[in-house]
Motif scaffolding. Structure first.
Motif, PDB file in Angstrom:
ATOM      1  N   ILE A  16       0.870  -1.174   0.000  1.00 33.98           N
ATOM      2  CA  ILE A  16       0.000   0.000   0.000  1.00 33.98           C
ATOM      3  C   ILE A  16       0.911   1.229   0.000  1.00 33.98           C
ATOM      4  N   PRO A  17       0.818   2.066  -1.012  1.00 34.40           N
ATOM      5  CA  PRO A  17       1.698   3.238  -1.100  1.00 34.40           C
ATOM      6  C   PRO A  17       1.555   4.152   0.118  1.00 34.40           C
ATOM      7  N   ALA A  18       2.666   4.782   0.495  1.00 36.55           N
ATOM      8  CA  ALA A  18       2.702   5.653   1.677  1.00 36.55           C
ATOM      9  C   ALA A  18       1.672   6.773   1.589  1.00 36.55           C
ATOM     10  N   SER A  19       1.427   7.286   0.389  1.00 31.72           N
ATOM     11  CA  SER A  19       0.450   8.372   0.244  1.00 31.72           C
ATOM     12  C   SER A  19      -0.952   7.904   0.633  1.00 31.72           C
ATOM     13  N   VAL A  20      -1.289   6.665   0.297  1.00 36.86           N
ATOM     14  CA  VAL A  20      -2.597   6.110   0.665  1.00 36.86           C
ATOM     15  C   VAL A  20      -2.656   5.862   2.169  1.00 36.86           C
ATOM     16  N   VAL A  21      -1.547   5.363   2.727  1.00 34.31           N
ATOM     17  CA  VAL A  21      -1.486   5.132   4.178  1.00 34.31           C
ATOM     18  C   VAL A  21      -1.755   6.436   4.922  1.00 34.31           C
ATOM     19  N   ARG A  22      -1.113   7.498   4.510  1.00 43.63           N
ATOM     20  CA  ARG A  22      -1.316   8.805   5.171  1.00 43.63           C
ATOM     21  C   ARG A  22      -2.725   9.329   4.957  1.00 43.63           C
ATOM     22  N   GLU A  23      -3.207   9.265   3.715  1.00 40.32           N
ATOM     23  CA  GLU A  23      -4.520   9.822   3.381  1.00 40.32           C
ATOM     24  C   GLU A  23      -5.648   9.118   4.114  1.00 40.32           C
ATOM     25  N   ARG A  24      -5.546   7.803   4.220  1.00 37.86           N
ATOM     26  CA  ARG A  24      -6.609   7.017   4.854  1.00 37.86           C
ATOM     27  C   ARG A  24      -6.373   6.739   6.331  1.00 37.86           C
TER      28      ARG A  24
END
Length: 87
Positions: A16-24
């Motif tokens: 899971i890309p870091a940007s998705v981890v942060r966003e969600r």
């Protein structure tokens, strides 16, 4: 965003890309429920947000039960063992 499914032991997985981890707000160690969507996609939900939808209503679940009290002899293939023998 495209990702590639890879082999992880006997299973398949993806990063899971870091940007998705942060966003969600995904967290390491948190349990998630992976569900299939009606369109064939995947949906990842935190366990505390999972809504269980029963296939049957309560009336349908209870419809097959007899009105009188159940006894062990009513259970198919019941073999008494342990403390039940002293009842």
């Amino acid at each position: 965003m495209r990702i590639r499914v890879g082999k992880h032991g006997n299973s398949l997985g993806f990063v899971i890309p870091a940007s998705v981890v942060r966003e969600r707000g995904l967290e390491v160690g948190q349990e998630y429920e992976l569900q299939l969507t009606s369109s064939g996609g995947l949906e990842l939900l935190p366990v505390n947000q999972v809504i269980w939808k029963p296939d049957l209503s309560i009336d349908e679940l209870l419809a097959g039960l007899p009105q009188e009290k159940l006894v062990y002899e009513d259970v198919p293939e019941y073999v008494p063992m342990g403390k039940e023998l002293d009842w």
